[in-house]
Design an enzyme around this catalytic site. Structure first.
Site, mmCIF file in Angstrom:
data_model
loop_
_atom_site.group_PDB
_atom_site.id
_atom_site.type_symbol
_atom_site.label_atom_id
_atom_site.label_comp_id
_atom_site.label_asym_id
_atom_site.label_seq_id
_atom_site.Cartn_x
_atom_site.Cartn_y
_atom_site.Cartn_z
ATOM 1 N N GLY A 131 0.827 -1.199 0.000
ATOM 2 C CA GLY A 131 0.000 0.000 0.000
ATOM 3 C C GLY A 131 0.860 1.248 0.000
ATOM 4 C CG PHE A 132 0.648 5.921 1.487
ATOM 5 C CD1 PHE A 132 1.187 6.455 0.336
ATOM 6 C CD2 PHE A 132 0.518 6.743 2.607
ATOM 7 C CE1 PHE A 132 1.611 7.775 0.282
ATOM 8 C CE2 PHE A 132 0.931 8.058 2.572
ATOM 9 C CZ PHE A 132 1.482 8.575 1.404
ATOM 10 C CG LEU A 133 4.969 6.386 1.891
ATOM 11 C CD1 LEU A 133 4.871 7.594 2.815
ATOM 12 C CD2 LEU A 133 6.223 6.498 1.037
#
Lengths: 124, 433
Positions: free
Chosen positions: B125-127
């Site tokens: 996902g995100f970072l």
């Protein structure tokens, strides 16, 4: 104005008057639109709350004023000032944010982007 | 594998099968244009012809796959599509995490450093933050997803992967919004030395480290820590962090409570430690450069942090000539040979995140300069394999390419391109000894 509207208005006014009179519905910490003249002032400068711990009486207000160019705020995590978190607006240099503390207790806070900046309001 | 030396009817048959095999090996891009074979036949034919004339050891992966497919076709073998397993992890497997310039979804590429072949991929996902058990038993990531791509309810979680099938073997949800969302720093999350816990950092509302019990498959608790950053485990229950005041914090989370003590202050306020130190979980050595290339080293054990005498990675003349470290993952440490690798180039003082074209190699014991390697590319991140004859990995976020070098000579051996949008993090297993 119809009768129904009049009745609603009367009920609302009564409810507001009761709330103001008893304070039963006042928040533990109320955010104020303007800084009261008698508020305790906490200056923010050089990445610090200058008086990191203050003691006040229930019903007193506190005003935080940022003295430096770097923006700061006052942030109470969930469960401290209310069930949800209370995140004060970011203050530029010279700007202030005020809150009234209505219930005794210890209110820890910090600056959102600078978690190492911490302070405490003790309400007696 | 034998190839006819001259054009014969048999060769033509083989060439035809090679063409088909190339199509299979090249995959979707060829398949998308398969309806117009006339336009695509030239490169495919060239490759097949090239494969036919190239000794097996000099073939590219594509040529090898084309030739193998052609041989099977010629032998009358049916194509039986299956889901492949990756080969067992070894010290030369390398993971390339692509944060994709803060995109909501990301990918990680698993590469065999010995051949430069992509073995597989994982989605994140995100970072997300990648980790890999040093013994090769698994790899994992702490990740973040949202209900509607980049908005809506946020879910942080830890995902553990089987190192051969790449199937998730655990999915552990974390308390809401507790992950520190930041450009990925290799040691902001870590596995404990026994691989039992994954430790992740929380920045806001207050510094804390989350304990994820991988053995039990559950999030355990947050540990309050001082104003410190990064996580360097030294035992199953002890880790160190770097604090704002210039000291290290030792955190012991055994027995349910967290006991925190601080070391002496080991660097001055104007000595800025970079975000990308190198650390060996196996030996406890922490290698931490400053913006100017001064190297601080510590040996971390369960009991204490021992500080070594700092030294300069760059000579006085180089520093006077604007040589400075720079890039993303700028530091690597080879445990067996006790060598430090540092990305450097000539740059302005405040261009410390731009790519570098050189790597200096140092004896970690003496500080002696062993080599200055010219990478030949704009390199943002480096790491080394931990085998006896290590590979030096140089990752270019701009080129989206992993360049693989001999760590001794600096000779570029091979490269892997098309690694996402902005690959930045290189992770390996330290499992060779």
């Amino acid at each position: 104005m119809t009768f129904l509207t009049k009745a609603r208005t009367l009920m609302a006014a009564t409810a507001m008057a009761l709330t103001a009179a008893t304070g039963a519905f006042a928040d533990k910490v109320e955010v104020l639109d303007t800084a009261p003249e008698d508020a305790v002032v906490v200056n923010i400068d050089q990445l610090k709350y200058e008086t990191p711990e203050i003691t006040i009486k229930a019903g007193d207000a506190v005003t935080w004023t940022n003295q430096e160019v770097m923006p700061h705020n006052v942030h109470f995590t969930a469960g401290v000032a209310a069930e949800a978190e209370l995140r004060g607006t970011m203050l530029k240099k010279g700007e202030s944010w005020s809150a009234r503390f209505n219930e005794p207790g210890t209110y820890d806070y910090h600056c959102t982007p600078h978690p190492f900046m911490r302070g405490k309001v003790i309400v007696e | 594998m034998a190839y006819p030396p001259k054009p014969t009817p048999k060769y033509l048959l083989l060439l035809t099968t090679c063409l088909i095999g190339s199509g299979l090996a090249l995959g979707p891009s060829w398949a998308q244009t398969a309806e117009e074979p006339a336009e695509e036949s030239q490169p495919a034919e060239a490759e097949a012809g090239e494969a036919a004339q190239t000794p097996a050891e000099e073939m590219t992966e594509g040529q090898r796959a084309a030739a193998e497919a052609a041989e099977k076709l010629a032998a009358g073998e049916d194509d039986e599509p299956v889901i492949l397993d990756a080969p067992a992890p070894d010290a030369r497997r390398v993971y390339i995490q692509d944060p994709a310039h803060f995109a909501a979804v990301t990918q990680q590429y698993v590469v065999d450093g010995s051949t430069g072949r992509v073995l597989g991929m994982t989605d994140g996902g995100f970072l997300p933050h990648p980790v890999a058990a040093e013994d090769g038993s698994f790899f994992a990531q702490a990740s973040t997803v949202f209900e509607r791509i980049a908005r809506g309810k946020r879910t942080d979680y830890v995902e553990v992967f089987d190192p051969v099938t790449f199937q998730p073997t655990a999915d552990i949800e974390l308390p809401e919004a507790s992950r520190f969302l930041v450009g990925t720093y290799q040691w902001m999350n870590a596995l404990t030395t026994d691989n039992k816990y994954l430790l992740f950092y929380q920045f806001s509302p207050a510094p804390a480290v989350g304990l994820v019990n991988l053995e039990a498959g559950e999030f355990e608790r947050m540990v309050d820590v001082p104003d410190c950053y990064h996580i360097f485990p030294a035992s199953p229950t002890v880790f160190y962090m770097n604090c704002r005041d210039g000291s290290l914090a030792r955190v012991d989370f055994a027995d349910g409570e967290a006991e925190v003590t601080n070391t002496e202050v080991f660097h001055a306020e104007n000595e800025l430690l970079i975000n990308h130190p190198a650390f060996s979980l196996r030996s406890g050595r922490l290698v931490w450069p400053t913006y100017t290339g001064k190297i601080f080293q510590m040996d971390l054990t369960e009991d204490q942090a021992s500080f070594r005498e700092p030294f300069e990675a760059l000579t006085e003349e180089e520093r006077a000539d604007d040589w400075r470290p720079g890039g993303w993952q700028q530091t690597a440490y080879h445990r067996q040979s006790n060598r430090i690798f540092l990305l450097v180039d000539q740059r302005d003082e405040w261009r410390h995140k731009t790519a570098s074209r050189f790597v200096v190699v140092m004896n970690a014991e003496t500080g002696e300069r062993l080599a200055k390697l010219e990478m030949g590319h704009e390199i943002d991140s480096i790491n080394v394999s931990q085998d006896a004859e290590p590979l030096l990995y140089g990752l270019s976020a701009g080129d989206k390419t992993l360049y693989i070098y001999d760590a001794e000579s600096g000779e570029e051996l091979r490269s892997v391109d098309q690694l996402g949008h902005g690959p930045q993090i290189i992770t390996t297993h330290d499992m060779d000894s």
